[in-house]
Design a protein around this motif. Structure first.
Motif, PDB file in Angstrom:
ATOM      1  N   GLU A 103     -46.353 -63.140 -56.914  1.00  0.00           N
ATOM      2  CA  GLU A 103     -46.575 -62.200 -58.005  1.00  0.00           C
ATOM      3  C   GLU A 103     -46.222 -62.803 -59.341  1.00  0.00           C
ATOM      4  O   GLU A 103     -46.562 -62.258 -60.382  1.00  0.00           O
ATOM      5  N   GLN A 104     -45.537 -63.891 -59.287  1.00  0.00           N
ATOM      6  CA  GLN A 104     -45.045 -64.483 -60.515  1.00  0.00           C
ATOM      7  C   GLN A 104     -46.174 -64.924 -61.424  1.00  0.00           C
ATOM      8  O   GLN A 104     -47.286 -65.170 -61.003  1.00  0.00           O
ATOM      9  N   GLN A 105     -45.801 -65.057 -62.657  1.00  0.00           N
ATOM     10  CA  GLN A 105     -46.762 -65.537 -63.642  1.00  0.00           C
ATOM     11  C   GLN A 105     -47.146 -66.971 -63.313  1.00  0.00           C
ATOM     12  O   GLN A 105     -48.307 -67.304 -63.129  1.00  0.00           O
ATOM     13  N   SER A 106     -46.118 -67.760 -63.290  1.00  0.00           N
ATOM     14  CA  SER A 106     -46.393 -69.151 -62.924  1.00  0.00           C
ATOM     15  C   SER A 106     -45.849 -69.347 -61.519  1.00  0.00           C
ATOM     16  O   SER A 106     -44.661 -69.270 -61.271  1.00  0.00           O
ATOM     17  N   ILE A 107     -46.730 -69.576 -60.650  1.00  0.00           N
ATOM     18  CA  ILE A 107     -46.351 -69.631 -59.237  1.00  0.00           C
ATOM     19  C   ILE A 107     -45.695 -70.951 -58.849  1.00  0.00           C
ATOM     20  O   ILE A 107     -46.198 -72.018 -59.183  1.00  0.00           O
ATOM     21  N   ASP A 108     -44.643 -70.796 -58.153  1.00  0.00           N
ATOM     22  CA  ASP A 108     -43.929 -71.989 -57.699  1.00  0.00           C
ATOM     23  C   ASP A 108     -44.412 -72.323 -56.286  1.00  0.00           C
ATOM     24  O   ASP A 108     -43.910 -71.792 -55.295  1.00  0.00           O
ATOM     25  N   TYR A 109     -45.368 -73.196 -56.233  1.00  0.00           N
ATOM     26  CA  TYR A 109     -45.966 -73.492 -54.932  1.00  0.00           C
ATOM     27  C   TYR A 109     -45.037 -74.210 -53.990  1.00  0.00           C
ATOM     28  O   TYR A 109     -45.176 -74.120 -52.774  1.00  0.00           O
ATOM     29  N   LYS A 110     -44.117 -74.893 -54.578  1.00  0.00           N
ATOM     30  CA  LYS A 110     -43.199 -75.606 -53.702  1.00  0.00           C
ATOM     31  C   LYS A 110     -42.371 -74.623 -52.907  1.00  0.00           C
ATOM     32  O   LYS A 110     -42.124 -74.790 -51.720  1.00  0.00           O
ATOM     33  N   ARG A 111     -41.996 -73.638 -53.635  1.00  0.00           N
ATOM     34  CA  ARG A 111     -41.154 -72.649 -52.976  1.00  0.00           C
ATOM     35  C   ARG A 111     -41.942 -71.910 -51.901  1.00  0.00           C
ATOM     36  O   ARG A 111     -41.456 -71.629 -50.821  1.00  0.00           O
ATOM     37  N   ILE A 112     -43.139 -71.610 -52.258  1.00  0.00           N
ATOM     38  CA  ILE A 112     -43.990 -70.906 -51.308  1.00  0.00           C
ATOM     39  C   ILE A 112     -44.196 -71.772 -50.076  1.00  0.00           C
ATOM     40  O   ILE A 112     -44.114 -71.304 -48.936  1.00  0.00           O
ATOM     41  N   ASP A 113     -44.428 -73.010 -50.345  1.00  0.00           N
ATOM     42  CA  ASP A 113     -44.632 -73.922 -49.220  1.00  0.00           C
ATOM     43  C   ASP A 113     -43.406 -73.959 -48.322  1.00  0.00           C
ATOM     44  O   ASP A 113     -43.510 -73.991 -47.101  1.00  0.00           O
ATOM     45  N   ALA A 114     -42.270 -73.954 -48.954  1.00  0.00           N
ATOM     46  CA  ALA A 114     -41.035 -73.987 -48.165  1.00  0.00           C
ATOM     47  C   ALA A 114     -40.919 -72.742 -47.296  1.00  0.00           C
ATOM     48  O   ALA A 114     -40.554 -72.826 -46.114  1.00  0.00           O
ATOM     49  N   HIS A 115     -41.236 -71.622 -47.864  1.00  0.00           N
ATOM     50  CA  HIS A 115     -41.140 -70.388 -47.078  1.00  0.00           C
ATOM     51  C   HIS A 115     -42.132 -70.395 -45.928  1.00  0.00           C
ATOM     52  O   HIS A 115     -41.834 -70.018 -44.802  1.00  0.00           O
ATOM     53  N   VAL A 116     -43.346 -70.782 -46.272  1.00  0.00           N
ATOM     54  CA  VAL A 116     -44.379 -70.795 -45.236  1.00  0.00           C
ATOM     55  C   VAL A 116     -43.990 -71.764 -44.129  1.00  0.00           C
ATOM     56  O   VAL A 116     -44.174 -71.495 -42.946  1.00  0.00           O
ATOM     57  N   HIS A 117     -43.424 -72.833 -44.559  1.00  0.00           N
ATOM     58  CA  HIS A 117     -43.003 -73.830 -43.583  1.00  0.00           C
ATOM     59  C   HIS A 117     -41.985 -73.243 -42.625  1.00  0.00           C
ATOM     60  O   HIS A 117     -42.032 -73.451 -41.418  1.00  0.00           O
ATOM     61  N   GLN A 118     -41.092 -72.514 -43.188  1.00  0.00           N
ATOM     62  CA  GLN A 118     -40.066 -71.935 -42.337  1.00  0.00           C
ATOM     63  C   GLN A 118     -40.655 -70.875 -41.412  1.00  0.00           C
ATOM     64  O   GLN A 118     -40.294 -70.787 -40.244  1.00  0.00           O
TER      65      GLN A 118
END
Lengths: 663, 153
Positions: B65-80
């Motif tokens: 939902e963020q304005q500027s998306i932090d893909y790294k973080r998303i990737d980390a979550h998805v990874h988990q």
């Protein structure tokens, strides 16, 4: 398993029941995976300890390395990169580590291997796979027999040294046959293989060879003398002329060393600048590939594997690259030894810190980081890390977690900075403020030292630094990167003493310190580059004539303090390896410093001292480190004085071996 | 309803889950790990999975939902999420995670949102299924009593 067959059954039931009851430490931030893994392991009848934090895992390991036989760790963890943990564990505790990940990228697997993982498993882990993990433990303990059994010929060839070494290297080799070949040239493989095979039969249960600083120094000297390319275990062995050392021991150590160097060079290359900045890193590094190597070094730092990275970065020289491997190895070894010094505490006085670094005996096992690598990686990391969170690294390295120490290194990124950072980093390990200072100085110099930074990094970790640093120095020596580098290397040779931070300095300084022997050697090299000059200066300054050093190592103490301060500061920032970098910087510092850098030199000296002190075989280090550092500090200025530590003189020459000890 | 019938129901239901791809052999492994020493292992793990996944899904939603998306973080979550779902054998969830990760690498917001929706969907499906399964699960001694009280359709 057969492994324990030797003993009477009655005697050691536990052993006989192996692999039943094997103690495993499982680390994974995902609670589900951790739980499943833990239960699976229990089902295999192992004794399991689980934690979801890498940091606490390290802590537990450091508290008592003997409490565990094997470590399984996830790759992606929030508090620490799995690879970094892997390296640290490998360096400090020399335990087999298995990586675990949900991703099966070839690159990641490769990375795991190069970082020394015994194996790489994919999630979800199956019980069948876990049922066989005990083999890694066995392999480490008994490389000879096991290798044979496992047809790890290649591996065997590469590293007769210490089972552990062998195992890990073997594994890696196995996995990376090709990779290894590239890194290690053929000699290792070829020579090793044959020889190894032959020796296997005779050496059933070879006792682990402990690569003390002294030993490593000889090793590095031998390697440098032969030229990394031409360094064949047999010749090295001859040159070293050490009783009781077998070709395999040398071979496996060489392999590690090369790996280390390679890492360093890769780091160095990337950070050409860093190198400069690092200065401390290790002139040798710089020289090596001219900053290129440094870049590598940087890269190295990134991975925390500084040692190797740094080494690799140095590549430029080529030697360096080699060194990396070996150096990397060495670093490890050294780091352990060196890092011990890491007693960060002492560093407060910059020199003191360094002093402590001294022979750091890198308590390899000790938390301190016996593993040089720790230090080294830090350094490397530091360099690259300049922004690193070295803190992390530090934390890892030493219980001390001198953030300072490494912070230095990390600063390096600019290479110059690194140098400075290294200084800081240096402090960390043992508080080798010295190193840091040196580094800082270096940083100032922005001199090409950049490469050096790597050194610093390595060394910086106080604890680890020592290791790393020393390693660097050693590596540097090892890498002898070719002339310039040599100088730096020399510093690196400085090994052991100082430690980790010093390492960076060490390179340069090391040269000096160790130098006396090295110095002369180096001097020749020095001529090449200004860095050399510095290096020589470092060497000179350190060793004997301060006068030589342009820098004039003016009371190293002062310098050291500077470093200390710088280091400290840096550390605070980077905490991680920056120190290492500083060290490196310190070393390289010498190089570029030439002029004002003297301070650095002195620092280097201190570093050297530290290194020396650190060099002490890991075991000894930990305790002595600090003390030595103090001594070193004072002695830094006067290498001769170092006598007390004994390291100085003798150790100086040690350069090449910063890590050696720990391996 | 006698025990045999209960058991059969359980087995049938579970088999259907495998067929439909909700579960894979990893789940079987989990069940095999359950024994006297660890009687509630499967339930525990699955509950943990539910908890953790809810958290991850919320994090993902927030991150996207963020304005500027932090893909790294998303990737980390998805990874988990991928790791944990694969650990318990939630195959479909795992598969969506793989696709999710690809979108993440491409930094494709649309794709990510779509995947998130899919993941949520699959997750709730498997959750429901597992809950049902456990209600019908093989009764342990203490459960026999409980089950005997149940009147199965």
């Amino acid at each position: 398993m057969e492994e324990k067959m030797g003993g009477s059954n009655r005697e050691d039931e536990a052993m006989d029941r192996f692999p039943v009851g094997m103690r495993v430490l499982a680390v994974d931030d995902d609670p589900i995976c951790l739980k499943v893994l833990g239960t699976l392991l229990l089902k295999c009848q192992y004794q399991v300890t689980t934690t979801n934090q890498a940091i606490s895992a390290l802590k537990m390991l450091r508290e008592n390395r003997n409490r565990y036989d094997l470590v399984i760790s996830d790759v992606n963890m929030p508090d620490m990169d799995g690879f970094k943990l892997l390296e640290l564990v490998g360096l400090e505790m020399d335990l087999p580590v298995i990586m675990l990940s949900a991703h099966s990228d070839t690159k990641l697997v490769m990375k795991g291997i190069t970082h020394g993982a015994c194996d790489y498993l994919l999630k979800p882990v199956r019980i069948e796979e876990l049922k066989n993990i005990w083999q890694h433990v066995v392999r480490r303990k008994k490389p000879d027999s096991k290798d044979r059994v496992n047809a790890l010929n290649q591996d065997k060839a590469s590293g007769g040294i210490g089972e552990a070494v062998q195992t890990s290297t073997s594994r890696s080799d196995q996995k990376f046959n090709k990779k290894r070949k590239d890194q290690n040239e053929d000699e290792e493989d070829d020579g090793e293989d044959n020889e190894h095979e032959n020796d296997d039969p005779s050496t059933q249960k070879k006792p682990r060879v402990v690569w003390s600083v002294e030993l490593h120094r000889k090793f590095v000297a031998a390697v440098n003398h032969l030229g990394l390319d031409k360094a064949v275990p047999k010749k090295i062995l001859d040159l070293m002329n050490v009783e009781g050392l077998t070709r395999e021991n040398v071979a496996s150590h060489l392999q590690k060393y090369r790996l280390y160097l390679k890492r360093l060079s890769s780091v160095a290359t990337q950070q050409a600048n860093m190198v400069a900045a690092l200065g401390g890193k290790d002139p040798s590094y710089l020289r090596m590939g001219s900053l290129d190597g440094f870049g590598d070094f940087r890269t190295l730092t990134g991975s925390g594997r500084l040692s190797s990275a740094s080494l690799s970065s140095y590549q430029p020289s080529g030697m360096f690259g080699r060194l990396n491997s070996s150096a990397a190895l060495n670093l490890r070894g050294i780091s352990s030894g060196v890092i011990q010094q890491g007693h960060p505490q002492t560093l407060s006085n910059s020199i003191n810190g360094l002093g402590k670094i001294q022979p750091v005996g890198l308590p390899a096992n000790q938390n301190q980081n016996g593993t040089l690598f720790q230090g080294i990686p830090t350094s490397i990391e530091l360099n690259q890390l300049s922004q690193n969170k070295s803190a992390n690294h530090f934390g890892e390295l030493n219980p001390v977690n001198n953030p300072n120490v490494f912070g230095v290194a990390t600063n390096f990124p600019d290479a110059r900075m690194t140098v400075g950072s290294s200084s800081s980093s240096l402090s960390t390990p043992s508080g080798s403020p010295l190193l840091l200072q040196a580094n800082t100085q270096q940083a100032q110099h922005s001199c090409a030292i950049g490469n050096q930074s790597s050194l610093g990094v390595a060394s910086l970790n106080q604890e680890s630094f020592d290791m790393g640093v020393h390693g660097f120095s050693n590596f540097v020596d090892n890498g002898r990167c070719h002339e310039n580098w040599q100088n730096t290397v020399q510093l690196s040779s400085f090994p052991s003493n100082s430690l980790s931070t010093c390492e960076a300095f060490s390179h340069e300084q090391l040269h000096t310190n160790n130098l006396q022997e090295s110095i002369s050697w180096r001097s020749s090299h020095l001529s090449d580059n200004p860095i050399d000059l510095s290096a020589s200066m470092a060497n000179a300054g350190l060793e004997d004539s301060r006068g030589d050093m342009q820098c004039q190592i003016s009371p190293s103490n002062n310098v050291i303090h500077n470093i200390d301060y710088a280091a400290k500061r840096q550390w605070g920032e980077n905490s991680s390896f920056a120190g290492a970098d500083s060290l490196v910087s310190g070393a390289p510092y010498v190089q570029h410093l030439e002029a004002g850098k003297l301070a650095f030199n002195t620092k280097l000296r201190s570093n050297e001292d530290f290194l020396f002190e650190q060099r002490k075989p890991q075991n000894e280090f930990s305790q002595n480190n600090f003390e030595t550092l103090d001594i070193i500090s004072s002695s830094m200025i006067k290498p001769e004085q170092y006598n007390e530590t004994g390291m100085m003189e003798g150790e100086l020459g040690y350069d090449a071996f910063p890590l050696g000890s720990c391996i | 309803m006698d025990l045999v019938q209960l058991q059969r129901q359980f087995v049938d239901y579970r088999t259907s889950l495998y067929h439909e791809g909700f579960l894979d052999e990893q789940f079987t492994q989990l069940q095999e790990l359950q024994d006297e020493n660890n009687p509630d292992f499967v339930v525990e793990v699955v509950s943990l999975f539910f908890e953790d996944s809810e958290r991850l899904l919320n994090e993902l939603a927030r991150a996207l939902e963020q304005q500027s998306i932090d893909y790294k973080r998303i990737d980390a979550h998805v990874h988990q999420l991928k790791g944990s779902s694969s650990s318990i054998g939630a195959q479909r969830v795992q598969k969506v995670c793989i696709a999710f990760r690809n979108y993440c690498e491409e930094q494709n917001v649309e794709g990510c949102l779509k995947c998130l929706q899919q993941v949520r969907h699959e997750y709730s499906l498997v959750k429901t299924k597992l809950e049902s399964l456990f209600q019908v699960r093989l009764p342990c001694r203490r459960e026999i009593f409980f089950l005997s009280k149940m009147v199965l359709p």
